[in-house]
Design an enzyme around this catalytic site. Sequence first.
Site, PDB file in Angstrom:
ATOM      1  N   ASP A  33      43.214  41.223  43.193  1.00 48.85           N
ATOM      2  CA  ASP A  33      44.104  42.465  42.243  1.00 48.85           C
ATOM      3  C   ASP A  33      45.429  42.179  42.854  1.00 48.85           C
ATOM      4  O   ASP A  33      46.004  41.470  42.732  1.00 48.85           O
ATOM      5  CB  ASP A  33      43.900  43.804  43.703  1.00 48.85           C
ATOM      6  N   LYS A  55      46.024  46.490  37.957  1.00 46.81           N
ATOM      7  CA  LYS A  55      46.259  47.229  37.522  1.00 46.81           C
ATOM      8  C   LYS A  55      47.690  47.154  37.511  1.00 46.81           C
ATOM      9  O   LYS A  55      48.345  47.180  38.102  1.00 46.81           O
ATOM     10  CB  LYS A  55      45.895  48.602  37.654  1.00 46.81           C
ATOM     11  N   MET A 167      49.902  55.131  47.673  1.00 47.99           N
ATOM     12  CA  MET A 167      49.716  55.617  46.003  1.00 47.99           C
ATOM     13  C   MET A 167      50.503  57.531  46.352  1.00 47.99           C
ATOM     14  O   MET A 167      50.047  58.455  46.041  1.00 47.99           O
ATOM     15  CB  MET A 167      48.715  55.974  45.808  1.00 47.99           C
TER      16      MET A 167
END
Length: 241
Positions: A33, A55, A167
């Site tokens: 990741d 991402k 987040m």
Amino acid sequence: MTVYMLGAGPGDPDLITLKAIKLLKKADVILYDSLANDELLSYAPDDVELIYVGKRAGEHYRKQPEINQLLIDQGKKHETVVRLKGGDPFIFGRGGEEELALLEEGINVEFVPGINSGIGAATSIGLPLTHRAVATSLTLVTGHEDPEKSEKQVNWDYTADTIVVFMGVGLLKKYIPKILKYRSPDTPVCAIEKGTLPDQRIVTGTLADISEKDIRPPALIIIGDVVNIYNKCEELRSKLE
Ligand SMILES: C[S@@+](CC[C@H](N)C(=O)[O-])C[C@H]1O[C@@H](n2cnc3c(N)ncnc32)[C@H](O)[C@@H]1O
């Protein structure tokens, strides 16, 4: 034919476990990741296959079912598959979804815990998330709930003394007013950006003003009186110099 799900730790490549390093050294393939430090890939054998599934801004990224399928395909093909995830695989890491997908296909999966970024980044700057007489409980919460869920599960009326929001940068302006229903505007807040990395940034404030500050992801938003302990320690630390 085993998939090893490894926690890469909060960012600093030295904050991974020896057990994880031993597995990286014998990996046939590594699926990693964006939050797992790239430097960790240097432990892998020269002929390892590397598959990036993270991402990063401006890039196409793989959706979770696609990652699950990749893991299944690699698990059927190789002896030692490593799934390397930032922090700990099971804290906002979707490790459970990958575990279920693999087991449903009859593929063995084992785990190596990692230092969760919320805990690791706080400790590394000397911010105690619990502190006798100040904070006896801790909540880890996402500031970005699954948008596909029909019902909201985060109600923000937590009774825990310290809240760590993951987040939680993009939607600060949405959830801080909700927390303000239950806590004083003076409640201290500390944001740790890129914790444990060389370009780490720390921003402090209160519930009243934190939404107005320049905070960029990835960051942890730490809310509660323990931030005052950190502020006091910083003051004392500055006198050491
Ligand atoms: C998908 S979650 C992954 C959490 C990870 N599994 C863990 O245990 O730390 C991603 C969020 O973790 C936090 N995060 C991860 N690494 C971080 C770091 N080095 N500094 C600050 N926040 C970090 C941020 O809130 C980021 O948006």
